[in-house]
Design a protein around this motif. Structure first.
Motif, PDB file in Angstrom:
ATOM      1  N   TYR A  55       0.823  -1.377   0.027  1.00  0.00           N
ATOM      2  CA  TYR A  55      -0.182   0.023   0.118  1.00  0.00           C
ATOM      3  C   TYR A  55       0.946   1.114   0.028  1.00  0.00           C
ATOM      4  CZ  TYR A  55      -3.451   3.421   1.669  1.00  0.00           C
ATOM      5  OH  TYR A  55      -4.228   4.392   1.622  1.00  0.00           O
ATOM      6  N   THR A  56       0.688   2.339  -1.000  1.00  0.00           N
ATOM      7  CA  THR A  56       1.420   3.497  -0.858  1.00  0.00           C
ATOM      8  C   THR A  56       0.641   4.403  -0.338  1.00  0.00           C
ATOM      9  OG1 THR A  56       2.404   2.728  -2.773  1.00  0.00           O
ATOM     10  CG2 THR A  56       2.393   5.020  -2.482  1.00  0.00           C
ATOM     11  N   LEU A  57       0.927   5.384   0.788  1.00  0.00           N
ATOM     12  CA  LEU A  57       0.156   6.420   1.217  1.00  0.00           C
ATOM     13  C   LEU A  57      -0.017   7.686   0.135  1.00  0.00           C
ATOM     14  CD1 LEU A  57       1.943   6.763   4.668  1.00  0.00           C
ATOM     15  CD2 LEU A  57      -0.211   6.135   4.108  1.00  0.00           C
ATOM     16  N   PRO A  58      -1.157   8.088  -0.097  1.00  0.00           N
ATOM     17  CA  PRO A  58      -1.265   9.051  -0.848  1.00  0.00           C
ATOM     18  C   PRO A  58      -0.727  10.569  -0.432  1.00  0.00           C
ATOM     19  CG  PRO A  58      -3.556   8.483   0.192  1.00  0.00           C
ATOM     20  CD  PRO A  58      -2.422   7.574   0.705  1.00  0.00           C
ATOM     21  N   ASP A  77       7.481   6.790   6.866  1.00  0.00           N
ATOM     22  CA  ASP A  77       8.627   7.329   7.697  1.00  0.00           C
ATOM     23  C   ASP A  77       8.623   8.725   8.191  1.00  0.00           C
ATOM     24  OD1 ASP A  77       9.293   8.387   5.232  1.00  0.00           O
ATOM     25  OD2 ASP A  77      11.454   8.080   5.685  1.00  0.00           O
ATOM     26  N   THR A  78       7.172   9.576   7.959  1.00  0.00           N
ATOM     27  CA  THR A  78       7.496  10.900   8.365  1.00  0.00           C
ATOM     28  C   THR A  78       6.176  11.166   9.274  1.00  0.00           C
ATOM     29  OG1 THR A  78       5.903  11.506   6.295  1.00  0.00           O
ATOM     30  CG2 THR A  78       8.440  11.811   6.174  1.00  0.00           C
ATOM     31  N   ASP A  79       5.567  10.005   9.655  1.00  0.00           N
ATOM     32  CA  ASP A  79       4.565  10.193  10.757  1.00  0.00           C
ATOM     33  C   ASP A  79       3.996   8.955  11.280  1.00  0.00           C
ATOM     34  OD1 ASP A  79       2.635  11.719  12.155  1.00  0.00           O
ATOM     35  OD2 ASP A  79       1.376  12.396  10.298  1.00  0.00           O
ATOM     36  N   PHE A  80       3.307   8.841  12.271  1.00  0.00           N
ATOM     37  CA  PHE A  80       3.026   7.583  12.935  1.00  0.00           C
ATOM     38  C   PHE A  80       1.582   7.513  12.013  1.00  0.00           C
ATOM     39  CE2 PHE A  80       5.301   8.970  16.630  1.00  0.00           C
ATOM     40  CZ  PHE A  80       5.669   7.955  17.148  1.00  0.00           C
ATOM     41  N   HIS A  81       1.268   6.185  11.904  1.00  0.00           N
ATOM     42  CA  HIS A  81       0.149   5.410  11.380  1.00  0.00           C
ATOM     43  C   HIS A  81      -0.344   4.574  12.049  1.00  0.00           C
ATOM     44  CE1 HIS A  81       1.267   7.954   7.763  1.00  0.00           C
ATOM     45  NE2 HIS A  81       2.578   7.515   7.898  1.00  0.00           N
ATOM     46  N   ILE A  82      -1.738   4.247  11.679  1.00  0.00           N
ATOM     47  CA  ILE A  82      -2.399   3.084  12.305  1.00  0.00           C
ATOM     48  C   ILE A  82      -2.472   1.935  11.547  1.00  0.00           C
ATOM     49  CG2 ILE A  82      -4.468   2.495  13.571  1.00  0.00           C
ATOM     50  CD1 ILE A  82      -4.821   5.295  14.337  1.00  0.00           C
ATOM     51  N   PHE A  83      -1.951   1.039  11.827  1.00  0.00           N
ATOM     52  CA  PHE A  83      -1.984  -0.432  10.916  1.00  0.00           C
ATOM     53  C   PHE A  83      -3.133  -1.291  11.800  1.00  0.00           C
ATOM     54  CE2 PHE A  83       1.938   1.548  10.306  1.00  0.00           C
ATOM     55  CZ  PHE A  83       2.306   1.234   8.835  1.00  0.00           C
ATOM     56  N   GLY A  84      -4.019  -1.839  11.018  1.00  0.00           N
ATOM     57  CA  GLY A  84      -5.016  -2.779  11.572  1.00  0.00           C
ATOM     58  C   GLY A  84      -5.164  -3.923  10.913  1.00  0.00           C
ATOM     59  N   GLN A 132      18.466   2.277  11.849  1.00  0.00           N
ATOM     60  CA  GLN A 132      16.666   2.661  11.553  1.00  0.00           C
ATOM     61  C   GLN A 132      16.057   2.314  12.885  1.00  0.00           C
ATOM     62  OE1 GLN A 132      15.279   3.568   8.835  1.00  0.00           O
ATOM     63  NE2 GLN A 132      17.013   4.177   8.064  1.00  0.00           N
ATOM     64  N   THR A 133      14.985   2.907  13.216  1.00  0.00           N
ATOM     65  CA  THR A 133      14.331   2.703  14.264  1.00  0.00           C
ATOM     66  C   THR A 133      12.846   2.571  13.981  1.00  0.00           C
ATOM     67  OG1 THR A 133      15.632   4.109  15.623  1.00  0.00           O
ATOM     68  CG2 THR A 133      13.459   3.590  16.509  1.00  0.00           C
ATOM     69  N   MET A 134      12.239   1.505  14.704  1.00  0.00           N
ATOM     70  CA  MET A 134      10.661   1.294  14.284  1.00  0.00           C
ATOM     71  C   MET A 134      10.034   1.674  15.778  1.00  0.00           C
ATOM     72  SD  MET A 134       8.196  -2.141  13.236  1.00  0.00           S
ATOM     73  CE  MET A 134       9.011  -3.220  14.234  1.00  0.00           C
ATOM     74  N   LEU A 135       9.175   2.581  15.654  1.00  0.00           N
ATOM     75  CA  LEU A 135       8.509   2.991  17.175  1.00  0.00           C
ATOM     76  C   LEU A 135       6.983   2.231  17.075  1.00  0.00           C
ATOM     77  CD1 LEU A 135       9.700   6.663  17.429  1.00  0.00           C
ATOM     78  CD2 LEU A 135      10.690   4.686  18.597  1.00  0.00           C
TER      79      LEU A 135
END
Length: 104
Positions: A19-22, A27-34, A93-96
């Protein structure tokens, strides 16, 4: 990327959809994955957008997702996706992860 691995569809033969964000990047903001997981489907969401559904008809082998399982969160570097690191690859790299919530 939402991916399932099972008997006859693992590794390079896994069932997957990206999936590509529109107008944005992951990596520039938080997102909700479900993920919604039922006996006969797995739905993948990003920021409340359903971008993939996998059902028993979609897999080339046995459907094994009708029993308790586990989730893997990883940040992969190298391999076939997205390719080997080079001089432009930023390290470290970091995954928060803010939270993981499970409903039954």
């Amino acid at each position: 990327m939402g991916t399932v691995h099972g008997p006859g569809y693992s590794g390079g033969e896994s069932i997957s959809k990206s999936y590509t964000l529109p107008n944005s990047r992951f990596d520039t903001d938080f997102h909700i994955f479900g993920i919604e997981w039922g006996e006969d489907y797995i739905n993948y969401y990003i920021d409340d957008v359903l971008y993939n559904q996998i059902t028993p008809e979609d897999v080339s082998g046995e459907w094994v997702f009708d029993q308790p399982f586990y989730i893997i969160l990883n940040m992969a570097v190298g391999g076939n996706l997205p390719g080997s690191p080079n001089t432009e690859t930023a390290f470290p790299q970091t995954m928060l992860v803010d939270y993981i919530r499970i409903y039954q």
